[in-house]
Write an enzyme that holds these catalytic residues in place. Structure first.
Site, PDB file in Angstrom:
ATOM      1  N   GLU A  38       5.977  -0.507   4.733  1.00  0.00           N
ATOM      2  CA  GLU A  38       4.311  -0.768   4.680  1.00  0.00           C
ATOM      3  C   GLU A  38       3.755  -1.743   3.857  1.00  0.00           C
ATOM      4  O   GLU A  38       3.946  -1.819   2.601  1.00  0.00           O
ATOM      5  CB  GLU A  38       3.721   0.801   4.203  1.00  0.00           C
ATOM      6  CG  GLU A  38       2.137   0.671   4.496  1.00  0.00           C
ATOM      7  CD  GLU A  38       1.761   0.482   5.911  1.00  0.00           C
ATOM      8  OE1 GLU A  38       2.273   0.887   7.002  1.00  0.00           O
ATOM      9  OE2 GLU A  38       0.580  -0.140   5.926  1.00  0.00           O
ATOM     10  N   THR A  82      -0.588  -1.895  11.455  1.00  0.00           N
ATOM     11  CA  THR A  82       0.864  -0.943  11.559  1.00  0.00           C
ATOM     12  C   THR A  82       1.239  -0.815  13.372  1.00  0.00           C
ATOM     13  O   THR A  82       2.493  -1.306  13.713  1.00  0.00           O
ATOM     14  CB  THR A  82       0.766   0.360  11.060  1.00  0.00           C
ATOM     15  OG1 THR A  82       0.763   0.235   9.744  1.00  0.00           O
ATOM     16  CG2 THR A  82       2.148   0.988  11.518  1.00  0.00           C
ATOM     17  N   HIS A 199       0.472   1.798   0.702  1.00  0.00           N
ATOM     18  CA  HIS A 199      -0.639   1.586   1.684  1.00  0.00           C
ATOM     19  C   HIS A 199      -1.935   1.291   0.772  1.00  0.00           C
ATOM     20  O   HIS A 199      -2.248   2.098  -0.418  1.00  0.00           O
ATOM     21  CB  HIS A 199      -0.784   2.639   2.520  1.00  0.00           C
ATOM     22  CG  HIS A 199      -1.834   2.224   3.718  1.00  0.00           C
ATOM     23  ND1 HIS A 199      -3.302   2.110   3.484  1.00  0.00           N
ATOM     24  CD2 HIS A 199      -1.551   1.940   5.015  1.00  0.00           C
ATOM     25  CE1 HIS A 199      -3.633   1.841   4.643  1.00  0.00           C
ATOM     26  NE2 HIS A 199      -2.708   1.839   5.588  1.00  0.00           N
ATOM     27  N   ASP A 258       5.451  -4.938   7.620  1.00  0.00           N
ATOM     28  CA  ASP A 258       4.233  -4.928   8.667  1.00  0.00           C
ATOM     29  C   ASP A 258       3.259  -5.993   8.896  1.00  0.00           C
ATOM     30  O   ASP A 258       3.006  -6.590   9.790  1.00  0.00           O
ATOM     31  CB  ASP A 258       4.077  -3.561   9.312  1.00  0.00           C
ATOM     32  CG  ASP A 258       2.936  -2.891   8.281  1.00  0.00           C
ATOM     33  OD1 ASP A 258       2.839  -3.183   7.079  1.00  0.00           O
ATOM     34  OD2 ASP A 258       2.485  -2.035   8.602  1.00  0.00           O
ATOM     35  N   HIS A 259       2.562  -6.220   7.630  1.00  0.00           N
ATOM     36  CA  HIS A 259       1.688  -7.001   7.327  1.00  0.00           C
ATOM     37  C   HIS A 259       1.147  -7.038   6.027  1.00  0.00           C
ATOM     38  O   HIS A 259       1.708  -6.394   5.197  1.00  0.00           O
ATOM     39  CB  HIS A 259       0.060  -6.487   8.328  1.00  0.00           C
ATOM     40  CG  HIS A 259      -0.076  -5.004   7.814  1.00  0.00           C
ATOM     41  ND1 HIS A 259      -0.502  -4.418   6.912  1.00  0.00           N
ATOM     42  CD2 HIS A 259      -0.032  -4.023   8.796  1.00  0.00           C
ATOM     43  CE1 HIS A 259      -0.836  -3.401   6.711  1.00  0.00           C
ATOM     44  NE2 HIS A 259      -0.281  -2.587   7.879  1.00  0.00           N
TER      45      HIS A 259
HETATM   46  C1  GP9 Z   1      -0.433   5.542   9.271  1.00  0.00           C
HETATM   47  C2  GP9 Z   1       0.187   4.223   9.124  1.00  0.00           C
HETATM   48  C3  GP9 Z   1      -0.728   3.236   8.477  1.00  0.00           C
HETATM   49  O1  GP9 Z   1       0.388   6.375   9.974  1.00  0.00           O
HETATM   50  O2  GP9 Z   1       1.335   4.008   9.767  1.00  0.00           O
HETATM   51  O3  GP9 Z   1      -1.189   2.313   9.353  1.00  0.00           O
HETATM   52  P1  GP9 Z   1      -2.021   1.006   8.994  1.00  0.00           P
HETATM   53  O4  GP9 Z   1      -3.314   1.396   8.193  1.00  0.00           O
HETATM   54  O5  GP9 Z   1      -1.045   0.469   7.949  1.00  0.00           O
HETATM   55  O6  GP9 Z   1      -2.374   0.389  10.116  1.00  0.00           O
HETATM   56 MN    MN Z   2       0.552  -0.820   8.137  1.00  0.00          MN
END
Ligand code: GP9
Ligand code: MN
Length: 431
Positions: A38, A82, A199, A258-259
């Site tokens: 993440e 995500t 996150h 992911d980003h």
């Molecule tokens: C939540 C997680 C976060 O289940 O995958 O998603 P994001 O905010 O990074 O798009």
């Molecule tokens: Mn994410």
């Protein structure tokens, strides 16, 4: 519909990159473990804060000769964050220019995704492990359409109290508490772990950290290093388990960010930690920071190493398929195998900007590799950039057409059976 599909197929056909015979089938029959890191950016790799390595375990993995490591790999997400990353990894089709494919179209669209392809071509079972509620990003519908047999969401874990933060179960607990389910999967399996602790805005409980944070003027920037360090420890623990269980030796472990975790605004506070100054920080620098890790770890195979080629999330599925000995010819996939001699190194961002090994193009501004703006490009450079610009637009538009018109329902690759989502009921899976 017919004309749209014809255009898409013509693009896909001329864009196809045949596998490198040295790599084709290199990981055939292995379990596939995908680890979604993440918000994890590439600059964290090998970085130190107050003399401490931020991610010692990932650094080790990154430099291991059993790992193919891609320092010039970029995320390509839009607002779907995500979910866009997941969509690209699973299908090699882009997210949407606005919103998220998962939430906007994911309940009804036809997908030709990794779990179904690997299930049909390699007899793989499949599962996602994620410590958040299954409805987030509409995953519980989308995963059925992708052919995932199991989705271990928050229902399957104890997530109460200080076991969770923000988006669900803490990463160390996610890996630990997933083992009892993982061990029931039939091998070979395709299993994805979606972490959450790193996150925004990156909070952590005191009991979970031993890392001395940096001291920039931005708390979010400082905390980012702490949660990244925590994630690194979680990965180390999980690998220890994989080794002791024996799963390690016959698996391919793919890790990707992911980003971005830090925004362009936060980059100004980050700059000094990277040895740069906020005053000279530019759009070029922001673009370079969109690098995220991609590491493909193949235990027992010692011909890995740093792979300099440029690529993005759209390229992961074709790369994985070829490693497993599944040719992606005939599938509507917009990426190309990173190992192919024909791999396309023009990396499109979702907003039409793009990066190549030699240039970064942001709107009408062209930067060279050193980050200098090229105000008077030569005629041949201008023509080359214009060609690439056009290609990026075409590719994104065709991908949008595939999504918006649900074109895959009219096209089934030879030898592929459309997914029947009604076959899956996650509440009953394995319990
Ligand atoms: C939540 C997680 C976060 O289940 O995958 O998603 P994001 O905010 O990074 O798009
Ligand atoms: Mn994410």
């Amino acid at each position: 519909k017919g004309a749209d599909l014809t255009k898409v197929l013509a693009f896909i056909d001329q864009h196809y990159a045949a596998p490198d015979p040295q790599k084709y089938g290199l990981a055939k029959g292995r379990n596939v473990i995908i680890i979604h890191l993440e918000s994890f950016q590439q600059f964290l790799i090998d970085d130190k804060i107050h003399g401490q390595e931020v991610t010692p375990f990932l650094n080790h993995l990154y430099h291991d000769d059993q790992t193919f490591s891609f320092p010039n790999f970029f995320h390509q997400v839009g607002q779907g964050k995500t979910s866009d990353a997941e969509n690209m990894l699973e299908t090699s089709v882009y997210g949407l220019p606005q919103g998220s494919v998962f939430t906007a179209l994911g309940s009804d669209n036809t997908f030709q995704a990794a779990p179904a392809i690997l299930g049909q071509k390699g007899n793989y079972s499949s599962a996602v492990f994620h410590g958040n509620v299954g409805s987030f990003w509409n995953r519980n519908s989308v995963y059925k359409n992708m052919g995932y047999q199991n989705f271990f969401d928050a229902n399957y874990f104890k997530t109460q109290g200080n076991r969770s933060l923000q988006y669900g179960l803490k990463d160390k607990l996610l890996f630990h508490d997933s083992i009892k389910y993982l061990e029931q999967l039939q091998q070979p399996f395709y299993a994805k772990f979606i972490t959450v602790t790193n996150h925004f805005p990156f909070p952590l409980d005191d009991e979970d950290t031993d890392f001395q944070l940096p001291d920039t003027d931005d708390k979010v920037v400082n905390q980012y290093f702490g949660t990244a360090h925590y994630l690194d420890q979680a990965l180390k623990e999980f690998f220890t388990y994989l080794k002791s269980s024996g799963l390690y030796d016959n698996s391919l472990i793919l890790l990707y960010g992911d980003h971005y975790g830090l925004s362009n605004k936060e980059n100004l506070s980050l700059a000094p930690l990277l040895g740069q100054s906020a005053e000279t920080w530019s759009s070029y620098d922001n673009a370079q920071l969109q690098r995220v890790p991609l590491m493909i770890h193949l235990p027992g195979q010692h011909h890995g190493g740093i792979q300099e080629q440029y690529g993005g999330e759209i390229d992961v599925l074709p790369t994985l398929e070829h490693l497993l000995g599944i040719d992606n010819k005939g599938y509507i996939q917009f990426g190309t195998d990173l190992f192919s001699p024909h791999h396309d190194q023009v990396v499109a961002f979702r907003n039409n900007n793009f990066v190549t090994p030699t240039h970064t193009v942001i709107g009408d501004t062209i930067y060279n590799h050193a980050g200098d703006e090229i105000t008077h490009p030569s005629k041949s450079l201008r023509q080359k950039i214009n060609r690439q610009k056009k290609q990026v637009r075409t590719e994104l538009q065709l991908s949008d057409t595939v999504n918006n018109k649900n074109l895959l329902r009219f096209y089934t690759p030879v030898g592929f059976k459309p997914v029947a989502p009604e076959n899956y009921d996650y509440k009953d899976s394995l319990t």
